[in-house]
Design a protein around this motif. Structure first.
Motif, short mmCIF file in Angstrom:
data_model
loop_
_atom_site.label_atom_id
_atom_site.label_comp_id
_atom_site.label_asym_id
_atom_site.label_seq_id
_atom_site.Cartn_x
_atom_site.Cartn_y
_atom_site.Cartn_z
N UNK A 22 -4.47 6.15 -13.46
CA UNK A 22 -4.03 7.02 -12.37
C UNK A 22 -3.25 8.24 -12.85
N UNK A 23 -2.16 8.03 -13.56
CA UNK A 23 -1.29 9.15 -13.92
C UNK A 23 -1.90 10.03 -15.00
N UNK A 24 -2.73 9.44 -15.85
CA UNK A 24 -3.36 10.23 -16.91
C UNK A 24 -4.48 11.11 -16.36
N UNK A 25 -5.22 10.59 -15.40
CA UNK A 25 -6.29 11.38 -14.79
C UNK A 25 -5.73 12.54 -13.99
N UNK A 26 -4.52 12.39 -13.45
CA UNK A 26 -3.91 13.45 -12.67
C UNK A 26 -3.62 14.69 -13.51
N UNK A 27 -3.63 14.56 -14.84
CA UNK A 27 -3.42 15.71 -15.72
C UNK A 27 -4.65 16.60 -15.80
N UNK A 82 9.17 9.61 -19.74
CA UNK A 82 10.59 9.91 -19.99
C UNK A 82 10.77 10.53 -21.38
N UNK A 83 10.01 10.02 -22.36
CA UNK A 83 10.18 10.49 -23.74
C UNK A 83 9.61 11.89 -23.95
N UNK A 84 8.49 12.18 -23.27
CA UNK A 84 7.82 13.49 -23.46
C UNK A 84 7.62 14.12 -22.08
N UNK A 85 8.66 14.71 -21.49
CA UNK A 85 8.54 15.29 -20.14
C UNK A 85 7.49 16.40 -20.06
N UNK A 86 7.25 17.10 -21.18
CA UNK A 86 6.31 18.22 -21.17
C UNK A 86 4.88 17.80 -20.91
N UNK A 87 4.58 16.49 -21.03
CA UNK A 87 3.22 16.03 -20.76
C UNK A 87 2.81 16.27 -19.31
N UNK A 88 3.76 16.24 -18.41
CA UNK A 88 3.44 16.44 -17.00
C UNK A 88 3.20 15.15 -16.24
N UNK A 89 3.41 14.01 -16.91
CA UNK A 89 3.27 12.72 -16.23
C UNK A 89 4.60 12.37 -15.57
N UNK A 90 4.55 11.85 -14.38
CA UNK A 90 5.79 11.50 -13.67
C UNK A 90 6.13 10.02 -13.90
N UNK A 91 7.38 9.72 -14.24
CA UNK A 91 7.79 8.33 -14.43
C UNK A 91 8.12 7.67 -13.10
N UNK A 96 0.82 -1.21 0.00
CA UNK A 96 0.00 0.00 0.00
C UNK A 96 0.85 1.27 0.00
N UNK A 97 1.92 1.27 0.79
CA UNK A 97 2.78 2.46 0.85
C UNK A 97 3.43 2.74 -0.50
N UNK A 98 3.89 1.68 -1.16
CA UNK A 98 4.50 1.85 -2.49
C UNK A 98 3.48 2.34 -3.50
N UNK A 99 2.25 1.83 -3.39
CA UNK A 99 1.18 2.26 -4.31
C UNK A 99 0.88 3.74 -4.11
N UNK A 100 0.81 4.18 -2.84
CA UNK A 100 0.53 5.60 -2.56
C UNK A 100 1.60 6.50 -3.16
N UNK A 101 2.86 6.11 -3.01
CA UNK A 101 3.95 6.93 -3.54
C UNK A 101 3.94 6.91 -5.06
N UNK A 102 3.65 5.76 -5.65
CA UNK A 102 3.60 5.65 -7.11
C UNK A 102 2.47 6.47 -7.69
N UNK A 103 1.32 6.51 -7.00
CA UNK A 103 0.12 7.15 -7.53
C UNK A 103 0.04 8.64 -7.25
N UNK A 104 0.86 9.15 -6.33
CA UNK A 104 0.80 10.56 -5.94
C UNK A 104 1.81 11.38 -6.73
N UNK A 105 1.41 12.45 -7.40
CA UNK A 105 2.36 13.29 -8.13
C UNK A 105 3.45 13.81 -7.20
#
Length: 537
Positions: A412-417, A472-481, A39-48
């Motif tokens: 998760x990461x796409x909705x955060x945009x 990684x390829x498109x940093x300007x998208x705002x998604x965190x790797x 759960x802790x790893x999931x929270x860190x992965x899912x939080x910007x």
């Protein structure tokens, strides 16, 4: 060991029906429980990463707290001090609280900037791991009974039947246990293979399953147990309560964080302090809730032990630390909780419980498949209505729940945009995927539904590492790797699961189109008697 045949048939019948009536609920509980081990790893992965503020030096916590109390007086009611890297040094709730699953929690984050001034902002709390835990505890059954989810009580009843199924299954298997223990006979038909798999998983993980069954029953019905004990105690309180203090404490007199930590270290020298939550600082009942971590001891919580003390007087009110002042019954409760949560053994313990949780879900899934195979009419293509209905339920519920969770992770990461409340998205996505898959199983059939849902789950699993590649390829998208090892491990695990589900879809498709014709799985063309005679010639 010899047991009379009629007695064996009774135990087989008990095992079959207790298993088949609870298997799908327990499937959801087990696979979701396996995921919550991280759960802790999931929270860190899912939080910007932008939600978290930079950590401060140990000597700066007191100044940071003082400034927060002055500029945000509401933080005196409850503020969390975190010592973990990658986490904001202090946080407090603007909306909601730490208890339960809520879709609209808002959290203040605070730190000190380079000039020593307080820097603060608000953010939502990502509840992805809490959603999975909600499925683990309630199987996704909506509604409440009293102060708890209705699904908790339903799973409690299922756990009672589950325990009966475990005992009856062991007794039924005893006469052939030595002969067939490690046998996996894949060349004797699907039924024999699934039976061997089911038996092997069930026997090898039996202690684990007994612990889970007993603790789930206690968790579900503890209120009733306490009420019953209360009748025996009469007017005497079941749990001792401290007398309220006559002193009104003031935040201006709060000792330093280092002093509180020293007292906690003296009480639990083999534990590390993860965080401290200070509550009701301007009252007669202030509290410091200290979360303690140790890989060497059983911990009562899913992630930590706890220690409650008065932050002004350092008087300890309660603790879950083994060999502390918790007493015999407290130690028993801590042991039961720790064995259920798998909160011991560090990373090895978490992975062991994750694997056993997944195998537990496989145990219930294969149990349903065995029931279907045993009732298959081998000499006619038309199968019984009960078999068809149970087959559709098995695929609809099992694959629907897996698809819903996989879709929540993938989005998760796409909705955060966007500005959409991501926790609301999680709930809608899960229940839509679950409902759609269940309906599809009854409309287009279990085989077609199994094939496309397993493919969809695989694709969603592959999308997690793919999203990081795009980031990684498109940093300007705002998604965190994924850059931290726990996040990288999560995405690698998702990729492995994707391969497994893709292979499952291949196997299912082969059986559906080219397998035995007299089966609920078969959707190919049935050959006429003339064609069969020609083929035989």
């Amino acid at each position: 060991m010899k047991i009379r045949a009629d007695i064996l048939r009774i135990y087989q019948s008990v095992h079959t029906w207790t298993g088949i009536t609870t298997g799908l609920l327990l499937f959801i509980g087990f696979f979701a429980g396996a995921i919550t081990m991280f759960a802790s790893s999931i929270d860190k992965w899912a939080t910007p990463p932008s939600h978290q503020l930079s950590q401060v030096e140990t000597t700066q916590y007191d100044e940071l707290l003082r400034r927060a109390f002055v500029q945000y007086p509401e933080s005196q009611n409850g503020i969390r001090v975190s010592f973990e890297e990658g986490q904001s040094p202090i946080t407090w709730y603007q909306q909601g609280n730490a208890r339960g699953l809520s879709l609209d929690k808002q959290l203040w984050h605070g730190t000190l900037n380079e000039s020593g001034e307080l820097e603060a902002h608000t953010s939502y709390i990502n509840e992805l791991s809490s959603l999975v835990d909600y499925l683990h505890r309630s199987a996704g059954i909506a509604g409440e009974i009293g102060h708890d989810q209705a699904g908790v009580y339903v799973l409690g009843v299922a756990a009672i039947l589950y325990f009966v199924a475990l005992v009856s299954g062991v007794i039924f298997l005893l006469p052939t246990l030595v002969k067939s223990f490690f046998a996996l006979r894949d060349k004797k038909g699907a039924s024999r293979f699934w039976l061997d798999t089911h038996n092997l998983i069930g026997i090898t993980s039996l202690p684990f399953h007994i612990i889970i069954a007993i603790t789930v029953i206690v968790f579900a019905f503890h209120d009733f147990l306490y009420d019953g004990l209360g009748k025996l105690y009469g007017d005497k309180p079941l749990f001792g309560r401290e007398a309220p203090s006559a002193v009104e404490f003031k935040v201006e007199n709060l000792p330093s964080i280092e002093e509180i930590m020293e007292k906690a270290r003296a009480y639990a020298p083999e534990h590390q302090i993860k965080e401290i939550t200070l509550s009701r600082l301007n009252s007669k009942g202030p509290s410091a809730s200290i979360q303690l971590v140790s890989d060497e001891h059983l911990m009562r919580g899913p992630k930590t032990d706890f220690l409650f003390m008065n932050p002004y007087t350092f008087e300890i009110s309660t603790s879950s630390v083994m060999n502390g002042d918790q007493g015999i019954w407290g130690a028993v409760v801590t042991t039961l909780f720790g064995l259920h949560f798998g909160s011991y053994g560090g990373e090895f313990g978490r992975w062991a419980y994750f694997i056993m949780g997944i195998l537990g879900a496989v145990l219930f899934y294969t149990g349903n498949l065995l029931w279907l195979e045993k009732r298959r009419k081998q000499k006619q293509p038309e199968q019984s209505k009960s078999s068809r209905v149970m087959g559709k339920l098995t695929i609809g519920v099992a694959m629907g729940s897996l698809l819903g969770v996989a879709a929540a992770f993938a989005l998760t990461k796409w909705t955060a945009l966007t500005t959409i409340n991501i926790n609301v998205v999680y709930m809608w996505v899960y229940y839509l995927c679950f409902g759609f898959t269940l309906i599809a199983a009854f409309v287009i059939g279990m085989s077609k539904t199994a094939i496309w849902s397993q493919r969809a789950i695989a694709i969603l699993c592959f999308s997690l590492p793919l999203t990081s590649v795009i980031a990684f390829a498109i940093p300007s998208l705002g998604i965190w790797p994924a850059t931290a090892w726990p996040s990288i491990g999560l995405e690698l695990t998702a990729m492995i699961l994707g391969v497994i589900f893709w292979r499952m879809a291949d196997k299912t498709k082969h059986r559906a189109y080219y397998g035995e014709a007299n089966s609920i799985w078969f959707i190919g063309q049935h050959k006429t008697e003339c064609e069969l005679q020609t083929q035989s010639v």
